[in-house]
Scaffold this motif. Structure first.
Motif, PDB file in Angstrom:
ATOM      1  N   ASP A  53       0.801  -1.227   0.000  1.00  0.00           N
ATOM      2  CA  ASP A  53       0.000   0.000   0.000  1.00  0.00           C
ATOM      3  C   ASP A  53       0.832   1.274   0.000  1.00  0.00           C
ATOM      4  O   ASP A  53       0.267   2.376   0.015  1.00  0.00           O
ATOM      5  N   THR A  54       2.153   1.153  -0.011  1.00  0.00           N
ATOM      6  CA  THR A  54       2.991   2.348   0.135  1.00  0.00           C
ATOM      7  C   THR A  54       2.739   3.369  -0.966  1.00  0.00           C
ATOM      8  O   THR A  54       2.621   4.572  -0.709  1.00  0.00           O
ATOM      9  N   ASN A  55       2.634   2.909  -2.213  1.00  0.00           N
ATOM     10  CA  ASN A  55       2.419   3.852  -3.311  1.00  0.00           C
ATOM     11  C   ASN A  55       1.083   4.575  -3.203  1.00  0.00           C
ATOM     12  O   ASN A  55       0.949   5.709  -3.679  1.00  0.00           O
ATOM     13  N   ASN A  56       0.090   3.940  -2.574  1.00  0.00           N
ATOM     14  CA  ASN A  56      -1.191   4.624  -2.359  1.00  0.00           C
ATOM     15  C   ASN A  56      -1.002   5.819  -1.426  1.00  0.00           C
ATOM     16  O   ASN A  56      -1.516   6.918  -1.683  1.00  0.00           O
ATOM     17  N   TYR A  57      -0.268   5.597  -0.319  1.00  0.00           N
ATOM     18  CA  TYR A  57      -0.005   6.683   0.632  1.00  0.00           C
ATOM     19  C   TYR A  57       0.860   7.760   0.004  1.00  0.00           C
ATOM     20  O   TYR A  57       0.628   8.959   0.215  1.00  0.00           O
ATOM     21  N   VAL A  58       1.844   7.351  -0.766  1.00  0.00           N
ATOM     22  CA  VAL A  58       2.725   8.310  -1.429  1.00  0.00           C
ATOM     23  C   VAL A  58       1.941   9.134  -2.444  1.00  0.00           C
ATOM     24  O   VAL A  58       2.145  10.350  -2.580  1.00  0.00           O
ATOM     25  N   GLY A  59       1.012   8.492  -3.164  1.00  0.00           N
ATOM     26  CA  GLY A  59       0.192   9.214  -4.136  1.00  0.00           C
ATOM     27  C   GLY A  59      -0.651  10.291  -3.475  1.00  0.00           C
ATOM     28  O   GLY A  59      -0.762  11.415  -3.993  1.00  0.00           O
ATOM     29  N   ILE A  60      -1.255   9.962  -2.330  1.00  0.00           N
ATOM     30  CA  ILE A  60      -2.057  10.953  -1.593  1.00  0.00           C
ATOM     31  C   ILE A  60      -1.158  12.087  -1.106  1.00  0.00           C
ATOM     32  O   ILE A  60      -1.507  13.275  -1.189  1.00  0.00           O
ATOM     33  N   PHE A  61       0.016  11.720  -0.617  1.00  0.00           N
ATOM     34  CA  PHE A  61       0.977  12.714  -0.129  1.00  0.00           C
ATOM     35  C   PHE A  61       1.410  13.648  -1.255  1.00  0.00           C
ATOM     36  O   PHE A  61       1.461  14.873  -1.085  1.00  0.00           O
ATOM     37  N   ASN A  62       1.711  13.087  -2.403  1.00  0.00           N
ATOM     38  CA  ASN A  62       2.134  13.908  -3.536  1.00  0.00           C
ATOM     39  C   ASN A  62       1.019  14.850  -3.987  1.00  0.00           C
ATOM     40  O   ASN A  62       1.276  15.920  -4.537  1.00  0.00           O
ATOM     41  N   GLY A  63      -0.232  14.458  -3.748  1.00  0.00           N
ATOM     42  CA  GLY A  63      -1.351  15.305  -4.111  1.00  0.00           C
ATOM     43  C   GLY A  63      -1.380  16.617  -3.344  1.00  0.00           C
ATOM     44  O   GLY A  63      -1.996  17.588  -3.790  1.00  0.00           O
ATOM     45  N   LEU A  64      -0.722  16.662  -2.174  1.00  0.00           N
ATOM     46  CA  LEU A  64      -0.689  17.898  -1.403  1.00  0.00           C
ATOM     47  C   LEU A  64       0.039  19.015  -2.142  1.00  0.00           C
ATOM     48  O   LEU A  64      -0.184  20.198  -1.873  1.00  0.00           O
TER      49      LEU A  64
END
Length: 357
Positions: A53-64
């Motif tokens: 699930d790491t890329n899911n969290y990273v994707g949300i983070f990058n959305g900031l």
């Protein structure tokens, strides 16, 4: 895979060195802090490809980077505690290493604090925290992993029979994952003395909790029921080997109860009940054909395993012998190896090369 074992052995060496120091009660020693830093950096400096699930969290983070309201997103269905940590990480750096590192700092050091408060042997508890994969879960399901780590502090108040402190920390845990709410009634349940009748009742409680989880959680937030409905209809199977391991282990822990000294029986019984509930979740999920992701609920009960073994090492003669210790460490190292090879896309481990190029 070898790098995970290198980190494990390095941490154990540091904690062995820590045992030689005289440290004030409830304070981390220098070597304990360094061991925690090793675990934090190993988790925080990994590639986003490590962990399902790491890329899911990273994707949300990058959305900031593209969100002008980064510190307040009322439309988000993600728990506010996790969003708060995410925004702190973003204030440090817009690169995802900061997110993974902040998650690791909170998860690792809160867990170490709970072991310091409750464990008769800090080193064994940390060894189990790593090899039984609760530490590794932070690589994958960060929000629920953080909730389980925070619940470790609540568990301290459960053991010490401080209800309102327990309730407060359970609600703090829900700021990272709403499933922590299921732990509220366990303030009383985990104090019961185990028996065959109680075991059957535990099975019933586990079944009801699993069947009506989404309905229970929906009382607190509208979107939660919809989120868990995905698990209820998807029907992904698995977890048999993990379930068998923990079920067999729980039966053995029940057998060992008669060997525990009177002074340690109170805590042993609480930890034993916690372990049994962890195993029952595996049993109920597998037996009813529920989605394998419901097994994640057992994460809140894993602390029982981390705390019960130090009592066993202190009170059971077999595990005071070299042969008993070899058996214990060998079994858990094998479990660690199998988990790494089969679960959560943890191997091969890769560093975040954006830090170096």
């Amino acid at each position: 895979m070898i790098i995970y074992f290198i980190v494990l052995f390095l941490v154990m060496i540091l904690l062995t060195m820590s045992e030689r120091l005289k440290t004030a009660p409830n304070k981390f020693s220098f070597y304990q802090i360094i061991a925690g830093v090793v675990l934090v950096l190993f988790e925080g400096l990994r590639s986003s490809n490590v962990g399902t699930d790491t890329n899911n969290y990273v994707g949300i983070f990058n959305g900031l980077k593209y969100n002008t309201h980064a510190f307040k997103n009322s439309d988000s269905t993600i728990e506010s505690g996790y969003m708060f940590l995410q925004n702190i990480a973003f204030a440090i750096s817009s690169e995802y290493w900061s997110l993974l590192t902040v998650i690791a700092i909170v998860g690792v050091f809160i867990s170490l604090k709970s072991f310091q408060l409750l464990s008769l042997n800090f080193k064994i508890s940390v060894f189990l925290f790593i090899t039984l994969a609760s530490y590794l879960f932070l690589f994958n399901g960060a929000r629920q992993g953080l909730a389980a780590c925070v619940y470790g502090i609540a568990f301290f108040y459960l053991v010490n029979k401080k209800l309102w402190h327990y309730v407060l920390w359970v609600f703090i845990a829900t700021l990272f994952h709403k499933t922590a709410l299921i732990m509220l009634p366990f303030f009383y349940i985990l104090h019961w003395k185990l028996s065959v009748k109680k075991m059957l009742l535990f099975v019933l409680v586990s079944l009801i909790a699993l069947l009506y989880l989404s309905t229970f959680l929906s009382l607190f937030e509208d979107n939660v029921q919809e989120r868990y409905a995905v698990y209820e209809t998807r029907g992904a199977q698995g977890g048999f080997s993990l379930g068998l391991f923990f079920i067999v282990l729980s039966f053995y822990l029940v057998y060992l109860r008669k060997k525990i000294t009177l002074i340690n029986q109170y805590r042993y019984n609480i930890y034993l009940n916690t372990c049994v509930f962890s195993s029952l979740i595996y049993f109920v999920v597998i037996a009813t054909g529920r989605d394998v992701n419901f097994i994640r609920l057992s994460l809140y009960f894993m602390i029982g395993y981390f705390l019960i073994w130090p009592i066993i090492f202190k009170d059971v003669k077999f595990f005071q012998s070299s042969f008993g210790k070899i058996i214990f460490y060998t079994i858990h190292l094998l479990f660690f190896a199998v988990y790494l090879s089969k679960m959560s896309n943890l191997t091969p481990y890769q560093f975040n090369f954006n830090l170096f190029y």
